[in-house]
Design a protein around this motif. Sequence first.
Motif, mmCIF file in Angstrom:
data_model
loop_
_atom_site.group_PDB
_atom_site.id
_atom_site.type_symbol
_atom_site.label_atom_id
_atom_site.label_comp_id
_atom_site.label_asym_id
_atom_site.label_seq_id
_atom_site.Cartn_x
_atom_site.Cartn_y
_atom_site.Cartn_z
ATOM 1 N N LYS A 54 2.777 1.762 -3.629
ATOM 2 C CA LYS A 54 0.813 2.781 -4.469
ATOM 3 C C LYS A 54 1.072 3.901 -4.002
ATOM 4 N N GLU A 97 0.775 -1.031 0.018
ATOM 5 C CA GLU A 97 0.150 0.144 0.470
ATOM 6 C C GLU A 97 0.935 1.202 0.000
ATOM 7 N N ARG A 143 4.111 5.445 -6.270
ATOM 8 C CA ARG A 143 3.834 5.801 -7.291
ATOM 9 C C ARG A 143 3.027 6.703 -7.586
#
Length: 419
Positions: free
Chosen positions: A315, A312, A318
Amino acid sequence: MFIRRLISSKMSSQALFNTKILKVKPESIKFSPTSVFDGSLPVISDPETKQALLEAAQIIRDTDETVAFPTETVYGLGGSSLNDQSVRNIYKAKNRPSDNPLISHISSIDQLNRKIYSETGLDSSDILKNIPPSYHNLIEKLWPGPLTILLPVPPSNIHTLSKLTTADQPTFAVRIPSDPVARALIALSDTPIAAPSANASTRPSPTLASHVYHDLQGKIPLILDGGACKVGVESTVVDGLCDPPLLLRPGGFTYEDIVTIGGPFWKDCKVENMKTIKANEKVRTPGMKYKHYAPSAKVVLLQPTKDDDALEKQKAFRDIFRRETVEIPNLQKIAVLTTKYLDGISPAVLDDSKKYELLVKTLGQNGEEIQANLFAALREVDEEDKVDLIFVEGIPEEDEGLAVMNRLRKAAANNCIDF
């Protein structure tokens, strides 16, 4: 007239010194257990180390020039705290604003009494007379070490400490370093040494002699190379002259150390939390007023907000990566300095990373490692890898995390993103 000014300008930009680096062996220097009080000199078994220290001590004691030397925290740039011109030369070499106070480093409490307060012949019952009782528990356990305390300047009839050291304030900052090279230099010169970090002002603090040489080559005569600094961030600065007391700068000792060791007076210790300082506002300790610890590259600090699993967090990073990189034109090289969740992150996770050269490096696995590696890592990716953008994964603000995040916010110029 124009030609004369041009020549003068060119001369002032040239190197003033052929900067020497002398290697020393910290393990060859031994102090007696009582030396922190009585000021007894160290025994130095390595002849080359002794000669290098004597050469550096002579510069500190007998000239207006400065010397760079290792401490347990970072490398310091030292000149006599008692000499206005020495202090001016510190500011000049660093290109540092002169209203930013300097810490005076001493080798013993005896030296504090003799050289700063002009009191000699004190017996053991009076040795702490110039240090308020609020500090006694702390210095008993944490000196020598990365603890700086504020003391009242000597009375007006005692003209010892340079007002340039204190930025003309009623208090001054002082500590006894635990690094044997630093203590030996101060003891052999028998001179309190004003010493900020030995870097160009605003740059990351130096933890290796090579960092000092990079910033100050030609500006100082001598660097003592005692290897890597163990702590890696500057000393903790506390003010025990007020009630409740204040932690002014987090550093080598944690807030938890201060509260636990300091005794009842320190149980309600507050943390100075000044986000911005006005241009004409005086500060009592270094590191509060001006831009600090900053690489040339832009730094983005990822502030941890909650525990999560690595997937998580990656992500979330990102999305941050995409948003931040699109705003920088001609971006070619990016560094990611990781601590916990981003450690080992694959460039493949970052969809757009193929556009750039991406370096992923870990700062360490725990607070002590991260603290010790922080400045060296920032310098490595900035000066050697020459990246355009640095992402740094922050850590929770407890234990060493308070000092780490303090330095990183300044390095990032408060360009912080919750993560």
